[in-house]
Design a protein around this motif. Structure first.
Motif, mmCIF file in Angstrom:
data_model
loop_
_atom_site.group_PDB
_atom_site.id
_atom_site.type_symbol
_atom_site.label_atom_id
_atom_site.label_comp_id
_atom_site.label_asym_id
_atom_site.label_seq_id
_atom_site.Cartn_x
_atom_site.Cartn_y
_atom_site.Cartn_z
ATOM 1 N N ILE A 40 18.942 -24.509 15.966
ATOM 2 C CA ILE A 40 19.057 -24.241 14.531
ATOM 3 C C ILE A 40 19.693 -25.468 13.887
ATOM 4 O O ILE A 40 20.423 -26.211 14.536
ATOM 5 C CB ILE A 40 19.889 -22.964 14.258
ATOM 6 C CG1 ILE A 40 19.697 -22.492 12.815
ATOM 7 C CG2 ILE A 40 21.342 -23.159 14.624
ATOM 8 C CD1 ILE A 40 20.160 -21.066 12.557
ATOM 9 N N GLU A 42 19.259 -28.987 11.043
ATOM 10 C CA GLU A 42 18.326 -30.085 10.804
ATOM 11 C C GLU A 42 17.893 -30.676 12.141
ATOM 12 O O GLU A 42 18.695 -30.880 13.033
ATOM 13 C CB GLU A 42 18.984 -31.148 9.917
ATOM 14 C CG GLU A 42 19.237 -30.632 8.500
ATOM 15 C CD GLU A 42 19.770 -31.695 7.571
ATOM 16 O OE1 GLU A 42 19.027 -32.665 7.305
ATOM 17 O OE2 GLU A 42 20.923 -31.540 7.136
ATOM 18 N N ALA A 44 16.091 -29.175 14.307
ATOM 19 C CA ALA A 44 15.866 -28.129 15.315
ATOM 20 C C ALA A 44 14.392 -28.109 15.706
ATOM 21 O O ALA A 44 13.517 -28.349 14.883
ATOM 22 C CB ALA A 44 16.288 -26.768 14.772
ATOM 23 N N GLU A 51 12.614 -22.236 17.000
ATOM 24 C CA GLU A 51 13.789 -22.624 16.217
ATOM 25 C C GLU A 51 14.080 -21.490 15.239
ATOM 26 O O GLU A 51 13.190 -20.734 14.870
ATOM 27 C CB GLU A 51 13.585 -23.982 15.528
ATOM 28 C CG GLU A 51 12.347 -24.105 14.658
ATOM 29 C CD GLU A 51 12.523 -23.605 13.240
ATOM 30 O OE1 GLU A 51 13.633 -23.186 12.853
ATOM 31 O OE2 GLU A 51 11.533 -23.622 12.505
ATOM 32 N N ASN A 53 15.743 -21.672 12.093
ATOM 33 C CA ASN A 53 16.017 -21.998 10.690
ATOM 34 C C ASN A 53 15.324 -21.007 9.769
ATOM 35 O O ASN A 53 14.164 -20.654 9.975
ATOM 36 C CB ASN A 53 15.532 -23.408 10.364
ATOM 37 C CG ASN A 53 16.366 -24.459 11.043
ATOM 38 O OD1 ASN A 53 17.556 -24.271 11.271
ATOM 39 N ND2 ASN A 53 15.738 -25.582 11.388
ATOM 40 N N PHE A 121 21.570 -21.339 7.299
ATOM 41 C CA PHE A 121 20.543 -22.360 7.418
ATOM 42 C C PHE A 121 19.261 -21.951 6.712
ATOM 43 O O PHE A 121 18.703 -20.892 6.989
ATOM 44 C CB PHE A 121 20.258 -22.629 8.908
ATOM 45 C CG PHE A 121 21.448 -23.159 9.644
ATOM 46 C CD1 PHE A 121 21.704 -24.521 9.683
ATOM 47 C CD2 PHE A 121 22.328 -22.302 10.277
ATOM 48 C CE1 PHE A 121 22.815 -25.007 10.349
ATOM 49 C CE2 PHE A 121 23.438 -22.773 10.939
ATOM 50 C CZ PHE A 121 23.690 -24.141 10.977
ATOM 51 N N GLY A 125 16.580 -26.151 7.836
ATOM 52 C CA GLY A 125 17.749 -26.405 8.675
ATOM 53 C C GLY A 125 18.943 -26.942 7.915
ATOM 54 O O GLY A 125 19.961 -27.278 8.518
#
Length: 128
Positions: A40, A42, A44, A51, A53, A121, A125
C-alpha cells in the motif's frame, strides 16, 4: 442508597465515554500481518495479493494486472468497512473459493484500526 449514590456519580463520566476511536498507527502495525502478500502507498505493486490503495469503496476483483480468483471477481462486493470487517475475520467464509490464505483477524478493535490505516491511502497511494 445514599452511600451508593456518590459512587455512582463518580462513575458517570466513564460510562458516558464514546467507543474507542480508530487508531491508524495501531492499524499500520496490524498491516504487518498483510505485508507478505500486499503493498500500500505510492509505488505499491501487486505481489501474491493485489495492492490495497483505495481499497475502501473499490469493487472486488478490480485491480488491473492482478490475477484474481473467479470467486473474488464474481463476488459483486464493494469494499466498505462492514464488508471488509466480515472478510478479514474469515476470508474463505466471506468469499468461498478465494485464493487468499489467511487465518483472519478476530479482534474488532484491531480490524477498526486496520481500516483506519487503509483508509488513509487514495487509489494512487497518496495519503489523504
Amino acid at each position: 442508597m445514599r452511600a451508593i449514590l456518590p459512587s455512582l456519580l463518580l462513575l458517570l463520566p466513564f460510562l458516558a465515554q464514546p467507543a474507542a476511536a480508530q487508531d491508524a498507527a495501531a492499524g499500520e502495525r496490524s498491516f504487518n500481518k498483510c505485508r507478505a502478500c500486499h503493498q500500500i502507498g505510492e509505488g505499491a505493486r501487486n505481489l501474491v495479493g493485489p495492492e490495497l490503495n483505495g481499497l475502501i469503496g473499490r469493487h472486488s476483483g478490480a485491480v488491473e494486472a492482478y490475477s484474481y480468483s473467479t470467486a473474488n471477481k464474481s463476488s459483486g462486493l464493494t469494499w466498505d468497512e462492514t464488508t471488509f470487517t466480515d472478510y478479514i475475520k474469515d476470508p474463505k467464509a466471506k468469499i468461498p473459493g478465494t485464493k487468499m490464505i489467511f487465518a483472519g483477524i478476530k479482534s474488532e478493535k484491531e480490524i477498526k484500526d486496520l481500516i483506519a490505516f487503509l483508509k488513509q491511502f487514495d487509489k494512487d497511494g497518496k495519503k489523504l
